[in-house]
Each structure stands twice: as C-alpha cells, then as structure tokens.
Design an enzyme around this catalytic site. Structure first.
Site, mmCIF file in Angstrom:
data_model
loop_
_atom_site.group_PDB
_atom_site.id
_atom_site.type_symbol
_atom_site.label_atom_id
_atom_site.label_comp_id
_atom_site.label_asym_id
_atom_site.label_seq_id
_atom_site.Cartn_x
_atom_site.Cartn_y
_atom_site.Cartn_z
ATOM 1 N N TYR A 293 0.838 -1.255 0.022
ATOM 2 C CA TYR A 293 -0.051 0.007 -0.059
ATOM 3 C C TYR A 293 0.702 1.335 -0.099
ATOM 4 C CZ TYR A 293 -3.716 3.222 1.624
ATOM 5 O OH TYR A 293 -4.583 4.392 1.986
ATOM 6 N N VAL B 60 -9.521 9.626 7.958
ATOM 7 C CA VAL B 60 -10.883 10.174 7.416
ATOM 8 C C VAL B 60 -11.714 8.965 7.839
ATOM 9 C CG1 VAL B 60 -12.220 10.966 5.430
ATOM 10 C CG2 VAL B 60 -9.843 11.315 5.614
HETATM 11 P P1 NAP Z 1 -13.610 2.937 1.356
HETATM 12 O O1 NAP Z 1 -14.390 3.307 2.405
HETATM 13 O O2 NAP Z 1 -13.137 1.510 1.235
HETATM 14 O O3 NAP Z 1 -14.000 3.318 -0.198
HETATM 15 C C1 NAP Z 1 -13.417 2.775 -1.403
HETATM 16 C C2 NAP Z 1 -14.338 2.179 -2.233
HETATM 17 O O4 NAP Z 1 -13.491 1.945 -3.511
HETATM 18 C C3 NAP Z 1 -14.995 0.684 -1.942
HETATM 19 O O5 NAP Z 1 -16.174 0.654 -2.176
HETATM 20 C C4 NAP Z 1 -14.060 -0.171 -2.411
HETATM 21 O O6 NAP Z 1 -14.950 -1.604 -2.627
HETATM 22 C C5 NAP Z 1 -13.621 0.457 -3.688
HETATM 23 N N1 NAP Z 1 -12.709 -0.421 -4.257
HETATM 24 C C6 NAP Z 1 -11.406 -0.406 -3.781
HETATM 25 N N2 NAP Z 1 -10.715 -0.973 -4.701
HETATM 26 C C7 NAP Z 1 -11.279 -1.396 -5.729
HETATM 27 C C8 NAP Z 1 -10.991 -1.883 -6.950
HETATM 28 N N3 NAP Z 1 -9.874 -2.453 -7.140
HETATM 29 N N4 NAP Z 1 -11.975 -1.735 -7.808
HETATM 30 C C9 NAP Z 1 -13.251 -1.419 -7.762
HETATM 31 N N5 NAP Z 1 -13.371 -0.542 -6.526
HETATM 32 C C10 NAP Z 1 -12.695 -0.707 -5.601
HETATM 33 O O7 NAP Z 1 -12.107 3.758 1.148
HETATM 34 P P2 NAP Z 1 -11.818 5.255 1.651
HETATM 35 O O8 NAP Z 1 -11.373 5.576 2.937
HETATM 36 O O9 NAP Z 1 -12.914 6.144 1.126
HETATM 37 O O10 NAP Z 1 -10.550 5.527 0.749
HETATM 38 C C11 NAP Z 1 -10.372 6.272 -0.764
HETATM 39 C C12 NAP Z 1 -8.894 6.425 -0.807
HETATM 40 O O11 NAP Z 1 -8.540 7.203 -0.061
HETATM 41 C C13 NAP Z 1 -8.122 5.198 -0.900
HETATM 42 O O12 NAP Z 1 -7.250 5.285 -2.231
HETATM 43 C C14 NAP Z 1 -7.400 5.335 0.195
HETATM 44 O O13 NAP Z 1 -6.049 4.682 0.374
HETATM 45 C C15 NAP Z 1 -7.183 6.833 0.501
HETATM 46 N N6 NAP Z 1 -7.119 7.235 1.731
HETATM 47 C C16 NAP Z 1 -7.999 7.040 2.726
HETATM 48 C C17 NAP Z 1 -7.718 7.435 4.090
HETATM 49 C C18 NAP Z 1 -8.742 7.458 5.111
HETATM 50 O O14 NAP Z 1 -8.410 7.803 6.429
HETATM 51 N N7 NAP Z 1 -9.899 6.875 5.030
HETATM 52 C C19 NAP Z 1 -6.507 8.096 4.432
HETATM 53 C C20 NAP Z 1 -5.543 8.124 3.423
HETATM 54 C C21 NAP Z 1 -5.719 7.933 2.228
HETATM 55 P P3 NAP Z 1 -14.698 -2.361 -1.617
HETATM 56 O O15 NAP Z 1 -15.384 -2.009 -0.167
HETATM 57 O O16 NAP Z 1 -15.210 -3.805 -1.993
HETATM 58 O O17 NAP Z 1 -13.061 -2.608 -1.009
#
Ligand code: NAP
Length: 260
Positions: A155, A188
């Site tokens: 990651y 987040v």
């Molecule tokens: P999330 O709540 O898991 O939402 C992401 C969505 O993307 C989910 O529906 C997930 O499906 C889908 N997804 C992931 N991989 C996929 C793939 N290969 N093909 C199609 N759909 C896919 O994540 P989030 O926290 O909003 O994160 C969004 C981005 O922000 C990510 O890149 C993460 O690394 C980054 N980020 C988040 C945080 C934080 O604090 N939340 C901090 C730093 C960076 P599934 O549920 O099936 O996986």
C-alpha cells in the site's frame, strides 16, 4: 465561488463509498455528471438512488479495477455513453496489510495491482478524451506515502508511487494543458478506515489516541473536506495548479508534534 463544473463528466474510481462517494455527491451538487466506478454494486446502486431523488445525473459502472482490461472498458464505456471526459479522479484503494515480514513477493505485486496499476491504466486510457477537453486528473494518495505506517509495504509503495506519478504526468501533459494533482488524506472516517481500526484490540481507544494527535480541532478530517479540495482542483478555478501534493489533514503530517 462558481466552480463552473456544470455539464462536466467526472470519473470517480471507488466512488460508491467513503471519500469517493463524497466526491460524487460534491460533483452532483455542482451540476457535474459523476460516473461512479466501484466493485461494490450494492453501495453504488444505493448512492445512485440517493442522488436520483435530487434529480442528479450519475453513471454507475461495476468493475474490479485490479483487472487492467476492466479499466479500458470503464473509460471506453463512459466516453461512448456520455461523449466526453473532463476529469479523472483516481481514488480506489485498500490498505491491505502486505508487510515486509508477513508478505510474499506475489502478495506485494498483488497489492500494487490493487492500489497502483489501475491509476496508471485509467490515466492511460483516459488520455485521448482528456486531451480533447483539456481536462485534469486528481490522484488520491495517503499520508503513509511520506510517514510510513509499518506492516503495509504494498500500500505504501503504491501511495508513494502515486505522488511520483503525479509530478511525472503533470510534466508530461503540460503541452496538452492537462493538469495533474494529488490529494493526500490522513485520517478520514470511512468504511475502509473502520475496517482498519477494527484490526486493533480496542478500536475506540485507538481512535481516541489518533484524534488527540490531530493538531487542528482534534478531530478526523471529513470526507466532504477531501471532496472540496478535489472539486476545486478539477475546476477552472485551479487553472494554474499542477503537479501539487495537497495535504488535507488538519496539520497532521507537517505541524510540530509539540502542538498536539
Ligand atoms: P473505502 O471506504 O473502502 O471506499 C473505497 C471504495 O472503493 C469501496 O467501495 C471499495 O470497494 C472500492 N474499491 C477499492 N478497490 C477497488 C478496485 N480495485 N476496484 C473497484 N473498486 C474498488 O475507502 P476510503 O477510505 O474512502 O479510501 C479512498 C481512498 O483514500 C483510498 O485510495 C485510500 O487509500 C485513500 N486514503 C484514505 C484514508 C482514510 O483515512 N480513509 C487515508 C489516506 C488515504 P470494497 O469495499 O469492496 O473494497
């Protein structure tokens, strides 16, 4: 400020939940047409139904972006249906815990496929349409790219590479007026974050410890606050901003530890 996003087509990977869903909602509020790309069909349909009640126009494509061919189909299908593409938001990713000790080379490569390769594939396939619209790209990275986290080599390698590619693509795409920027979240509350917290013996205690260290207002960043930065970056109001890494994190990464 009028972001002048009305009628613009915006592809949002991972748009069904969390940060991606906030970006999709923000696009609708600005009169743009977001296309949700996600593998979670139920969440995508729920979000689309919610937005339809506000008469917002959205697209929904169910795909697993780890499959490179799926990326080509997602972009091709969007352009075929909507006739244009103005912005690509590469957001899908998962903090999948492939570490140095517990991982294998195969697992490491698979993690890069989940978190990095589709950022390239989506940008590659979107290029022609973005040239036509003089559009823009926003890549979502992570604070772990610059702070490390431990136990998550795949990651973090992906998120670091995403920062590098943001500069690389910004340079390569200058002649076409295509701007490329990265947004770097830290903490987040989203379904992914909940899942990560759940790996600790006392998730609530862990959350309190983290929040206490966030300098500004001792709170998590809201998904809407990440979305606001993304919407600004894809808008014409950000017309002279490219190759930047924007940290939307309440000062978590850069401010003096003594302030917490
Ligand atoms: P999330 O709540 O898991 O939402 C992401 C969505 O993307 C989910 O529906 C997930 O499906 C889908 N997804 C992931 N991989 C996929 C793939 N290969 N093909 C199609 N759909 C896919 O994540 P989030 O926290 O909003 O994160 C969004 C981005 O922000 C990510 O890149 C993460 O690394 C980054 N980020 C988040 C945080 C934080 O604090 N939340 C901090 C730093 C960076 P599934 O549920 O099936 O996986």
């Amino acid at each position: 400020m009028d972001l002048r996003l009305k009628g613009k087509v915006v592809l949002v990977t991972g748009g069904a939940k969390g940060i991606g869903a906030a970006i999709v909602r923000g696009c609708c509020a600005e009169g743009a047409t977001p296309v949700i790309v996600d593998r979670d069909e139920q969440a995508g349909e729920q979000l689309q139904a919610e937005l339809r009640t506000n008469r917002a126009e959205t697209g929904l494509i169910i795909a697993d972006l780890s499959d490179a061919e799926a990326c080509a189909e997602v972009v091709g299908g969007t352009i075929q249906k909507l006739g244009r593409l103005d912005a690509l938001v590469n957001n899908a990713g998962v903090n999948d815990g492939v570490g140095l000790e517990n991982g294998t080379t195969e697992k490491f490569v698979a993690s890069l496929e989940r978190n990095l390769v589709h950022y390239y594939a989506m940008a590659h396939h979107a290029l022609g349409a973005l040239k036509n619209s003089r559009g823009s790209i926003v890549n979502i990275s992570s604070k772990t790219a610059v702070t490390g986290q431990g136990g998550t080599s795949g990651y973090v390698a992906a998120k670091g590479a995403i920062l590098g590619l943001t500069r690389e693509w910004a340079a390569e795409l200058l002649p076409f007026g295509i701007r490329v920027n990265a947004v770097v979240p830290a903490e987040v509350m989203t379904p992914l974050y909940q899942q990560w917290l759940g790996t600790f013996p006392d998730p609530q205690q862990k959350l309190m410890e983290i929040v206490a260290k966030i300098p500004l207002e001792k709170r998590m960043t809201k998904a809407e606050e990440i979305a606001a930065m993304v919407l600004f970056l894809i808008s014409e109001q950000a017309h002279h901003i490219t190759g930047q890494h924007l940290f939307v994190d309440g000062g978590y990464v850069h401010l003096d530890r003594a302030l917490t």
